[in-house]
Write an enzyme that holds these catalytic residues in place. Structure first.
Site, PDB file in Angstrom:
ATOM      1  N   ASP A  16       0.816  -1.208   0.000  1.00 45.44           N
ATOM      2  CA  ASP A  16       0.000   0.000   0.000  1.00 45.44           C
ATOM      3  C   ASP A  16       0.850   1.259   0.000  1.00 45.44           C
ATOM      4  OD1 ASP A  16       0.953  -0.471   2.586  1.00 45.44           O
ATOM      5  OD2 ASP A  16      -1.004  -0.382   3.562  1.00 45.44           O
ATOM      6  N   ASP A  65       6.965   3.831   3.276  1.00 46.09           N
ATOM      7  CA  ASP A  65       7.166   4.902   4.253  1.00 46.09           C
ATOM      8  C   ASP A  65       8.646   4.940   4.621  1.00 46.09           C
ATOM      9  OD1 ASP A  65       6.626   6.868   6.115  1.00 46.09           O
ATOM     10  OD2 ASP A  65       5.745   5.542   7.589  1.00 46.09           O
ATOM     11  N   LYS A  73       5.707   7.822   0.367  1.00 49.56           N
ATOM     12  CA  LYS A  73       5.897   8.944   1.305  1.00 49.56           C
ATOM     13  C   LYS A  73       7.403   9.105   1.469  1.00 49.56           C
ATOM     14  CE  LYS A  73       2.904   8.649   5.158  1.00 49.56           C
ATOM     15  NZ  LYS A  73       2.752   8.361   6.601  1.00 49.56           N
ATOM     16  N   PHE A 123      -0.493  11.286   7.629  1.00 46.72           N
ATOM     17  CA  PHE A 123      -1.066   9.963   7.852  1.00 46.72           C
ATOM     18  C   PHE A 123      -2.296   9.782   6.978  1.00 46.72           C
ATOM     19  CE2 PHE A 123      -3.059   6.365   9.785  1.00 46.72           C
ATOM     20  CZ  PHE A 123      -1.961   5.556  10.050  1.00 46.72           C
ATOM     21  N   VAL A 124      -2.244   8.794   6.100  1.00 42.90           N
ATOM     22  CA  VAL A 124      -3.339   8.590   5.149  1.00 42.90           C
ATOM     23  C   VAL A 124      -4.088   7.281   5.424  1.00 42.90           C
ATOM     24  CG1 VAL A 124      -2.388   9.992   3.284  1.00 42.90           C
ATOM     25  CG2 VAL A 124      -1.699   7.610   3.489  1.00 42.90           C
ATOM     26  N   ARG A 169     -10.364   1.113   6.071  1.00 43.44           N
ATOM     27  CA  ARG A 169      -9.832   0.351   4.930  1.00 43.44           C
ATOM     28  C   ARG A 169     -10.828   0.356   3.769  1.00 43.44           C
ATOM     29  NH1 ARG A 169      -5.211  -2.396   6.599  1.00 43.44           N
ATOM     30  NH2 ARG A 169      -5.195  -3.192   8.713  1.00 43.44           N
TER      31      ARG A 169
HETATM   32  P1  IMP Z   1       7.563   1.185   6.422  1.00 40.20           P
HETATM   33  O1  IMP Z   1       8.188  -0.096   6.852  1.00 40.20           O
HETATM   34  O2  IMP Z   1       7.855   2.316   7.356  1.00 40.20           O
HETATM   35  O3  IMP Z   1       7.848   1.558   4.980  1.00 40.20           O
HETATM   36  O4  IMP Z   1       6.036   0.995   6.683  1.00 40.20           O
HETATM   37  C1  IMP Z   1       5.130   0.694   5.758  1.00 40.20           C
HETATM   38  C2  IMP Z   1       3.868   0.263   6.460  1.00 40.20           C
HETATM   39  O5  IMP Z   1       3.502   1.201   7.497  1.00 40.20           O
HETATM   40  C3  IMP Z   1       2.740   0.268   5.476  1.00 40.20           C
HETATM   41  O6  IMP Z   1       2.621  -0.975   4.840  1.00 40.20           O
HETATM   42  C4  IMP Z   1       1.558   0.638   6.346  1.00 40.20           C
HETATM   43  O7  IMP Z   1       1.011  -0.524   6.921  1.00 40.20           O
HETATM   44  C5  IMP Z   1       2.115   1.495   7.450  1.00 40.20           C
HETATM   45  N1  IMP Z   1       1.949   2.943   7.182  1.00 40.20           N
HETATM   46  C6  IMP Z   1       2.912   3.841   6.941  1.00 40.20           C
HETATM   47  N2  IMP Z   1       2.397   5.067   6.725  1.00 40.20           N
HETATM   48  C7  IMP Z   1       1.062   4.934   6.822  1.00 40.20           C
HETATM   49  C8  IMP Z   1      -0.041   5.858   6.684  1.00 40.20           C
HETATM   50  O8  IMP Z   1       0.091   7.067   6.407  1.00 40.20           O
HETATM   51  N3  IMP Z   1      -1.291   5.326   6.849  1.00 40.20           N
HETATM   52  C9  IMP Z   1      -1.509   4.013   7.133  1.00 40.20           C
HETATM   53  N4  IMP Z   1      -0.506   3.122   7.269  1.00 40.20           N
HETATM   54  C10 IMP Z   1       0.769   3.576   7.119  1.00 40.20           C
HETATM   55 MG    MG Z   2       0.843  -2.422   5.434  1.00 43.42          MG
END
Ligand code: IMP
Ligand code: MG
Length: 175
Positions: A99, A102, A130, A151-152, A164
């Protein structure tokens, strides 16, 4: 549940258009290759199901589920809860569908995990990027929208497991 009203950031129509072009691009790029899409549950399920329908070449599909504990750096805090079938990965071209990218920790860890199952190749496809939050360098070949550091929710993404089911991407700003 607290009364929160997400503000629309990306409309359902815009998402649908972009998912269509991602599907066409993947269909061209993987023509003649054995493709498997692996969706990262639960957040990527809505996106992956829509994307699947826009890909016109034969493919196989599975899911993977992982939990990471945010705010920590130890890789031991990352756990795979549900494994995709190995025969859908071994010797095949894999696209991991998530999805949102981040910090990059989740996709980087999943990439290494899938690489360990002897695929022919591994690429990533995310709906949202992001990039201001990135701490791990992840090579992501396909992405839908670059978004600011907010935060989305919606289109599969949750806040405390809610939202969701929103057909669009919204921003939550706590007042
Ligand atoms: P990463 O390991 O930090 O890249 O995290 C990615 C995961 O964090 C995504 O698969 C989401 O489950 C969650 N996440 C990160 N940012 C958001 C947001 O803005 N909204 C909802 N879930 C998020
Ligand atoms: Mg996720």
């Amino acid at each position: 549940m607290k009364k929160l009203k997400p503000e629309q950031l990306i409309s359902a129509r815009k998402i649908s258009g972009r998912v269509g072009s991602l599907g066409r691009k993947i269909s061209e790029d993987y023509e003649g290759r054995e493709l498997t899409l692996i969706a990262v549950s639960k957040g990527a399920l809505v996106f992956a199901v829509e994307l699947l329908k826009k890909i016109s070449i034969p493919l196989k599909f599975d899911i993977i589920s992982a939990s990471s504990y945010r705010g920590t750096k130890k890789s031991s805090d990352f756990k795979i809860n549900f494994h995709p079938a190995h025969e859908l990965i071994r010797g095949r071209h894999i696209i991991i569908v998530d999805d949102i990218l981040d910090t990059g920790k989740t996709l980087s860890a999943l990439g290494y995990f899938i690489m360990g199952l002897s695929p022919e190749s591994v690429e990533m496809c995310v709906l949202l990027d992001k990039s201001s939050e990135r701490t791990v360098d992840v090579k992501c070949r396909y992405w839908g929208f670059k978004i600011p550091d907010e935060f989305v929710v919606g289109y599969g993404l949750d806040f405390d497991e809610y939202f969701r089911n929103l057909p669009y991407i919204g921003v939550i700003r706590e007042k």
